[in-house]
Design an enzyme around this catalytic site. Structure first.
Site, mmCIF file in Angstrom:
data_model
loop_
_atom_site.group_PDB
_atom_site.id
_atom_site.type_symbol
_atom_site.label_atom_id
_atom_site.label_comp_id
_atom_site.label_asym_id
_atom_site.label_seq_id
_atom_site.Cartn_x
_atom_site.Cartn_y
_atom_site.Cartn_z
ATOM 1 N N SER A 250 11.257 -3.587 9.883
ATOM 2 C CA SER A 250 9.939 -2.969 9.747
ATOM 3 C C SER A 250 9.819 -1.655 10.527
ATOM 4 O O SER A 250 10.630 -0.767 10.342
ATOM 5 C CB SER A 250 8.889 -3.994 10.172
ATOM 6 N N LYS A 254 12.475 1.521 10.656
ATOM 7 C CA LYS A 254 12.273 2.975 10.473
ATOM 8 C C LYS A 254 12.982 3.700 11.619
ATOM 9 O O LYS A 254 13.661 4.709 11.424
ATOM 10 C CB LYS A 254 10.775 3.324 10.493
ATOM 11 N N TRP A 341 3.715 -4.910 0.289
ATOM 12 C CA TRP A 341 3.184 -3.797 1.102
ATOM 13 C C TRP A 341 4.275 -2.758 1.374
ATOM 14 O O TRP A 341 4.034 -1.558 1.417
ATOM 15 C CB TRP A 341 2.647 -4.398 2.409
ATOM 16 N N HIS A 391 7.303 -10.770 4.751
ATOM 17 C CA HIS A 391 7.734 -9.695 5.642
ATOM 18 C C HIS A 391 8.271 -10.311 6.938
ATOM 19 O O HIS A 391 7.504 -10.812 7.763
ATOM 20 C CB HIS A 391 6.507 -8.827 5.932
HETATM 21 C C1 GTR Z 1 2.666 -2.753 9.236
HETATM 22 C C2 GTR Z 1 2.937 -1.342 8.815
HETATM 23 C C3 GTR Z 1 4.301 -1.281 8.204
HETATM 24 C C4 GTR Z 1 5.337 -1.955 9.054
HETATM 25 C C5 GTR Z 1 4.820 -3.207 9.737
HETATM 26 C C6 GTR Z 1 5.666 -3.757 10.882
HETATM 27 O O1 GTR Z 1 1.408 -3.002 9.634
HETATM 28 O O2 GTR Z 1 1.948 -0.963 7.906
HETATM 29 O O3 GTR Z 1 4.624 0.060 7.919
HETATM 30 O O4 GTR Z 1 5.877 -1.092 9.961
HETATM 31 O O5 GTR Z 1 3.556 -3.033 10.251
HETATM 32 O O6 GTR Z 1 6.226 -3.034 11.695
HETATM 33 O O7 GTR Z 1 5.733 -4.990 10.954
#
Ligand code: GTR
Length: 418
Positions: A250, A254, A341, A391
């Site tokens: 996540s 990045k 998402w 996620h």
């Molecule tokens: C979310 C964000 C994502 C991702 C995520 C995370 O809220 O919108 O881009 O980075 O967090 O890091 O779990």
């Protein structure tokens, strides 16, 4: 924090038919329209230009190491995890001051391998103690986001926080397959909230690094920390520093991508569910958008990135170009079915559009135009899967990464069998 207006009005698009038309910038075409046809030209002229564009428009600068950086080995225990592992805890001090900013690195090495081992490296979200219940891991005393199930109270970890994220770090599996694991808490570099930069390295190291806080974002600061862990690994004789795979989930995914783009010592790159601002194409209007991420997390990117909030087509790069910067190193992109998402299809397409650069090196990418079925990984030097579930980073994900590493870091299997 989310502005109330955006929180109320933002309606993510989850209909493929409504993604809209977009035109990606050509990864192998210069601004003057010239085609890049060799890996040499790519490395000499195109690659540095794309990297500079990501620094200017998206993540900000990526400085070098500090002059006075040094390491202190706090503990080495070769009887960790029931004798299976050697646990090292190392503090990286960034300056020579008594109160120097620092980061704490936890390193596990497999005892059954005698040669220097390949290592997976990745930052964690809740402190080194959160990746395992191992009582020997120093409990982080840093600021962290409150979390009831993880027993983070008053922005501090407690004894009950040990192993809170163990499901994301299958340490025993990693060790059993002959790999080491290095991790550090991302908040050691910058606490993840809008004011975090004030106490993080963007402020505390601005003189040493001759950079102003606004010249880089939190993702770049986290990425910078990953390179500093690499600096340590290069000094550790038990580590094969030529076989370090950088990983991240996540937002940390990045950061891992941005670190690997800048620092080619990372021999393999793994992005898990990194989504918007990570592997997903920015130009696709699906799930999280550029405007939304800039609104929710304004501290992650440089302020220039916000100029593209409502005109993403003007962004001089898109995320397939970031993935192209990984070439010719093996790259793994992982998505999850219920993580819409993050736009799994946008993550797949990004990997797909990075292929031409791998081809310049004679390396095969995904080898398919179609997104594969659930849990059917595809690809050679660029590999992709989408698994069931939400996620997260799971054992399934790690098993694929380990197999990918086995394939590309060939001598591992040999070393274990000796
Ligand atoms: C979310 C964000 C994502 C991702 C995520 C995370 O809220 O919108 O881009 O980075 O967090 O890091 O779990």
């Amino acid at each position: 924090m989310l502005s109330i207006a955006t929180a109320q009005t933002f309606q993510p698009n989850y209909e493929e038919a409504n993604v809209g038309n977009y035109r990606l910038p050509e990864v192998l075409q210069t601004d003057k329209g010239k085609k890049i046809t060799t890996s040499r030209k790519w490395e000499k002229s195109m690659r540095p230009k794309i990297l500079a564009k990501f620094a200017e428009h998206v993540y900000g600068k990526f400085p070098g190491r500090t002059k006075d950086m040094h390491f202190t080995i706090n503990s080495v225990d070769s009887t960790a995890l029931g004798g299976k592992a050697t646990r090292k805890q190392v503090t990286i001090f960034f300056t020579k001051a008594a109160d120097s900013p620092s980061m704490d690195v936890l390193l596990y090495l497999p005892n059954q391998v005698k040669e220097p081992v390949p290592v997976f490296i990745g930052l964690n979200f809740y402190g080194n103690h959160s990746i395992q219940t191992d009582p020997g891991i120093q409990l982080s005393e840093r600021w962290m986001n409150n979390n009831e199930p993880y027993k983070v109270v008053n922005n501090r970890a407690t004894e009950g926080s040990r192993g809170a994220q163990a499901s994301r770090w299958p340490v025993e599996e990693i060790l059993a397959r002959g790999y080491g694991l290095a991790t550090a808490y991302y908040g050691d570099l910058e606490p993840d909230h809008t004011e975090g930069w004030k106490t993080g390295i963007r402020t505390t190291l601005q003189e040493e690094l001759t950079i102003k806080p606004e010249e880089w974002g939190a993702i770049s600061a986290w990425a910078w920390g990953l390179s500093r862990i690499m600096d340590y690994l290069e000094t550790d004789k038990q580590v094969n520093a030529k076989q370090v795979a950088i990983t991240g989930h996540s937002r940390i995914g990045k950061a891992a991508l941005w670190a690997a783009a800048n620092d080619q010592r990372f021999a393999m790159v793994i992005s898990n569910d990194s989504g918007e601002g990570g592997t997903a194409l920015a130009r696709r209007n699906y799930g999280e958008t550029l405007e939304r991420i800039n609104t929710s997390f304004p501290h992650w990117f440089v302020s220039k990135y916000k100029e593209y909030n409502t005109n993403v087509d003007q962004l001089p790069v898109d995320q397939h170009m970031l993935l192209a910067l990984m070439a010719p190193r093996p790259l793994y992109v992982a998505s999850a079915e219920d993580d819409q998402w993050a736009d799994p299809r946008g993550e797949f397409l990004s990997a797909k559009h990075a292929e031409p650069v791998y081809e310049l090196y004679g390396k095969k990418g995904l080898g398919t135009e179609q997104m594969p079925a659930i849990e059917q990984p595809v690809g050679e030097y660029i590999r992709y899967h989408i698994r069931t579930g939400k996620h997260d980073i799971t054992l399934y994900d790690w098993q694929q990464f380990l197999t990918f590493a086995d394939k590309h870091f060939k001598q591992v299997a040999k070393a274990i069998n000796q």
